[in-house]
Design an enzyme around this catalytic site. Sequence first.
Site, PDB file in Angstrom:
ATOM      1  N   THR A  20       0.820  -1.214   0.000  1.00  0.00           N
ATOM      2  CA  THR A  20       0.000   0.000   0.000  1.00  0.00           C
ATOM      3  C   THR A  20       0.851   1.260   0.000  1.00  0.00           C
ATOM      4  OG1 THR A  20      -1.791  -1.153   1.092  1.00  0.00           O
ATOM      5  CG2 THR A  20      -1.764   1.226   1.350  1.00  0.00           C
ATOM      6  N   TYR A  34      -8.252   0.855  -3.057  1.00  0.00           N
ATOM      7  CA  TYR A  34      -7.151   1.314  -3.900  1.00  0.00           C
ATOM      8  C   TYR A  34      -6.455   0.084  -4.438  1.00  0.00           C
ATOM      9  CZ  TYR A  34      -4.758  -0.165   0.278  1.00  0.00           C
ATOM     10  OH  TYR A  34      -4.327  -0.920   1.328  1.00  0.00           O
ATOM     11  N   SER A  67       1.635  -7.587  -0.441  1.00  0.00           N
ATOM     12  CA  SER A  67       2.426  -8.521   0.370  1.00  0.00           C
ATOM     13  C   SER A  67       1.703  -9.832   0.658  1.00  0.00           C
ATOM     14  CB  SER A  67       2.880  -7.855   1.664  1.00  0.00           C
ATOM     15  OG  SER A  67       1.819  -7.716   2.571  1.00  0.00           O
ATOM     16  N   THR A 100       1.734  -4.266   4.283  1.00  0.00           N
ATOM     17  CA  THR A 100       1.647  -4.501   5.724  1.00  0.00           C
ATOM     18  C   THR A 100       1.079  -5.883   6.078  1.00  0.00           C
ATOM     19  OG1 THR A 100      -0.494  -3.401   5.766  1.00  0.00           O
ATOM     20  CG2 THR A 100       1.435  -2.070   6.304  1.00  0.00           C
ATOM     21  N   LYS A 173       0.690  -7.106  12.755  1.00  0.00           N
ATOM     22  CA  LYS A 173      -0.439  -6.277  12.318  1.00  0.00           C
ATOM     23  C   LYS A 173      -1.639  -6.712  13.132  1.00  0.00           C
ATOM     24  CE  LYS A 173      -2.809  -4.604   8.184  1.00  0.00           C
ATOM     25  NZ  LYS A 173      -2.840  -4.645   6.713  1.00  0.00           N
ATOM     26  N   GLU A 294      -2.459 -27.853  28.529  1.00  0.00           N
ATOM     27  CA  GLU A 294      -3.539 -28.191  27.576  1.00  0.00           C
ATOM     28  C   GLU A 294      -3.326 -29.526  26.872  1.00  0.00           C
ATOM     29  OE1 GLU A 294      -6.388 -26.609  26.987  1.00  0.00           O
ATOM     30  OE2 GLU A 294      -6.103 -24.619  27.836  1.00  0.00           O
TER      31      GLU A 294
HETATM   32  N1  ASN Z   1      -1.557  -1.901   3.921  1.00  0.00           N
HETATM   33  C1  ASN Z   1      -1.083  -2.813   3.045  1.00  0.00           C
HETATM   34  O1  ASN Z   1       0.047  -2.696   2.646  1.00  0.00           O
HETATM   35  C2  ASN Z   1      -1.991  -3.937   2.651  1.00  0.00           C
HETATM   36  C3  ASN Z   1      -1.706  -4.610   1.333  1.00  0.00           C
HETATM   37  N2  ASN Z   1      -2.708  -5.621   1.095  1.00  0.00           N
HETATM   38  C4  ASN Z   1      -0.343  -5.303   1.308  1.00  0.00           C
HETATM   39  O2  ASN Z   1       0.010  -5.964   2.232  1.00  0.00           O
HETATM   40  O3  ASN Z   1       0.357  -5.191   0.336  1.00  0.00           O
END
Ligand code: ASN
Length: 337
Positions: A20, A34, A67, A100, A173, A294
């Site tokens: 992103t 986007y 990613s 991310t 994340k 467990e």
């Molecule tokens: N905020 C991001 O970068 C999400 C995106 N889907 C990625 O991991 O490339």
Amino acid sequence: KEAETQQKLANVVILATGGTIAGAGASAANSATYQAAKLGVDKLIAGVPELADLANVRGEQVMQIASESITNVDLLKLAKRVSELADSNDVDGIVITHGTDTLEETAYFLNLVEKTEKPIVVVGSMRPGTAMSADGMLNLYNAVAVASDKQSRGKGVLVTMNDEIQSGRDVSKSVNIKTEAFKSAWGPMGMVVEGKSYWFRLPAKRHTTLSEFDIKQISSLPQVDIAYSYGNVSDTAYKALAQSGAKAIIHAGTGNGSVSSRVVPALQELHKNGVQIIRSSHVNQGGFVLRNAEQPDDKYDWVVAHDLNPQKARILAMVAMTKTQDSKELQRIFWEY
Ligand SMILES: NC(=O)C[C@H](N)C(=O)O
């Protein structure tokens, strides 16, 4: 005069992979809708002219993808390039721009296999650069600031998101959409504000130069997969993963990494056939899985992932299994890294 300042500044290479932070939306109001991985590294650098005050920056486009689509082959390619740059005398620090979604996996992988004290900083953004209040510019500025700072050396792979300096091992994340997305159960290592780093803690786990793993000796990664647990779960996914060739299965367990009685027999059977069973937890804010809590891990010869979430456990298991297939050794590695 200009040549003099250039000499004093650190040399930082930005390796761009997409995500992103290189994304673009149709309008400034599109903060969540986007396309990722649209802008090249030169545009990213040109978008933050202030980087030139921090370091002599140059960019390389290693790949251009979102990613979630990163494969083990991509991971190896990136890690090998990082290692070459880290070995080069004219590089002081490395920044990796990354989506991310799997940023925490790449950061942990590099933390385990890069033999360098030089700062390696992984960074992304939650909003594309075309959106109002885009976070990528400042995150990138902070990443270059941290990568060019001598104080960042020897602290393992770092992540700069939302003004925080996080350990690549611990960070995950934890929220989507919001810019405060990256959290660690053990807290950030520091803050980066207006290009200056403020440090508060150091990682206790083995990393980079103190790691027994070295990317130069790794040419492929074994298949390790994750099976998610929930009420009414069956053993179908576990069996299918093993059949497709998984050498280890990360059990993304409920709570303490607990395993449904409907699944236990299949896991015992799979382990008899040579598949390593690694119990982790999918709780949101940091699992903590202990041996023989467990489930009787000693009896079944299973491994526990301790505080590593399932996706990080997969990374460590793959790296560890390039060296050992022994469950006791795997467990030692899970305690130490
Ligand atoms: N905020 C991001 O970068 C999400 C995106 N889907 C990625 O991991 O490339």
